[in-house]
Design an enzyme around this catalytic site. Structure first.
Site, PDB file in Angstrom:
ATOM      1  N   CYS A  96      -4.573   6.237  -4.383  1.00  0.00           N
ATOM      2  CA  CYS A  96      -3.929   4.925  -4.357  1.00  0.00           C
ATOM      3  C   CYS A  96      -2.511   5.111  -4.866  1.00  0.00           C
ATOM      4  CB  CYS A  96      -4.688   3.931  -5.226  1.00  0.00           C
ATOM      5  SG  CYS A  96      -3.907   2.292  -5.323  1.00  0.00           S
TER       6      CYS A  96
ATOM      7  N   CYS B  15       0.866  -1.183   0.000  1.00  0.00           N
ATOM      8  CA  CYS B  15       0.000   0.000   0.000  1.00  0.00           C
ATOM      9  C   CYS B  15       0.898   1.227   0.000  1.00  0.00           C
ATOM     10  CB  CYS B  15      -0.913  -0.002   1.222  1.00  0.00           C
ATOM     11  SG  CYS B  15      -1.954   1.467   1.348  1.00  0.00           S
TER      12      CYS B  15
END
Length: 297
Positions: A242, A117
């Site tokens: 993201c 992530c």
């Protein structure tokens, strides 16, 4: 505004009387927000930017226990109406490599475990380092070098691996791995990347061609050379930003002749811009990370 130091959110031992009390730090990067839980450092004592304190490594059985327990609790903790709210959980665990400061473990909103992530990694680096510094953080996708300068964090995201092209839902997607999977499509003039992400994202995510599911990106190249991007994240849905998706999208844009190599490119997400650069075989990402508040549930 300068962020103030936030006390470590130390998790109780799994069998302690207060094991139901979950201390956390709320963190965010461009609106991609998480509950950060510190499995590494004691609740009291001085902070050591970029370096864990010399405390015994937590028992692996206890770490495994908390991973299972927090995967179970993630949907309720991340619920924005009945819980704290967030896109997922970030666990700061002991390092795996001698040169690393810590390990980042990620749990998605739905309780699943992604390998990587990017926005979460910036938040963990910002949490570990109060002062400008460079540190290495282990992830399930391998170690990543992070440079922290106030609320701005640059990350060497490693190589963007091209896995070819696939046809899904009548569209062609460029498939990339940043340690986690991505399917990137560039929209035609007049198409809305947000609408496509919302309507086709969940279909592409769960297509049988992706047995482990995938993150899905819809991008548009703008006249100024920037990229507008909407992402349907595996295990989360639409998010404000993201980081790995921005990196995969730039790699796909360079391969398609839509962006240059070696120069910074602005990738504009709903939560704000990231600066991404593909240099030789590696992708570099720079963006904000913020410690919002700490609490306990």
């Amino acid at each position: 505004m300068t962020s103030q130091p936030v006390p470590p959110a130390r998790l109780p031992a799994p069998h302690s009387p207060t094991a139901r009390d979950l201390p956390f730090v709320k963190v965010e990067g461009l609106g991609n927000d998480f509950l950060l839980i510190d499995l590494l450092r004691p609740a009291a004592g001085p902070r050591s930017p970029g370096r864990p304190l010399p405390i015994p490594k937590p028992d692996q059985e206890a770490l495994d226990h908390w991973l299972v327990e927090l995967q179970r609790r993630a949907p309720s903790l991340c619920d924005r109406r009945t819980g704290v709210g967030g896109d997922g959980l970030l666990l700061v665990a002991p390092p795996r490599l001698p040169d690393s400061a810590a390990t980042m473990l990620v749990i998605n909103h739905d309780g699943s475990r992604p390998e990587m992530c990017g926005n979460g990694l910036r938040c963990v680096a910002r949490y570990l380092a109060d002062d400008p510094t460079t540190l290495q953080i282990d992830t399930d996708a391998g170690p990543r070098r992070c440079s922290v300068h106030g609320d701005q964090v640059e990350v060497d995201m490693g190589p963007a691996e091209s896995l070819g092209l696939r046809e899904v839902a009548g569209r062609r997607f460029a498939i990339y791995s940043l340690g986690n999977p991505h399917a990137v499509a560039f929209v035609a003039p007049g198409e809305d990347p947000e609408q496509l992400a919302r309507s086709l994202g969940p279909i592409v995510e769960q297509d049988p061609q992706f047995p482990d599911r995938t993150n899905v990106e819809f991008a548009r190249r703008e006249p100024d050379g920037s990229l507008t991007l909407w992402v349907w994240e595996r295990g989360c849905g639409i998010t404000a930003a993201c980081g790995t998706g921005a990196c995969a999208t730039l790699a796909a844009a360079v391969a398609a002749g839509l962006a240059p190599t070696g120069l910074p490119v602005q990738v504009r997400l709903p939560g704000g811009p990231l600066t991404v650069r593909l240099a030789e075989t590696r992708v570099w990402m720079t963006g904000p990370a913020r410690l919002v508040f700490h609490g306990q549930v």
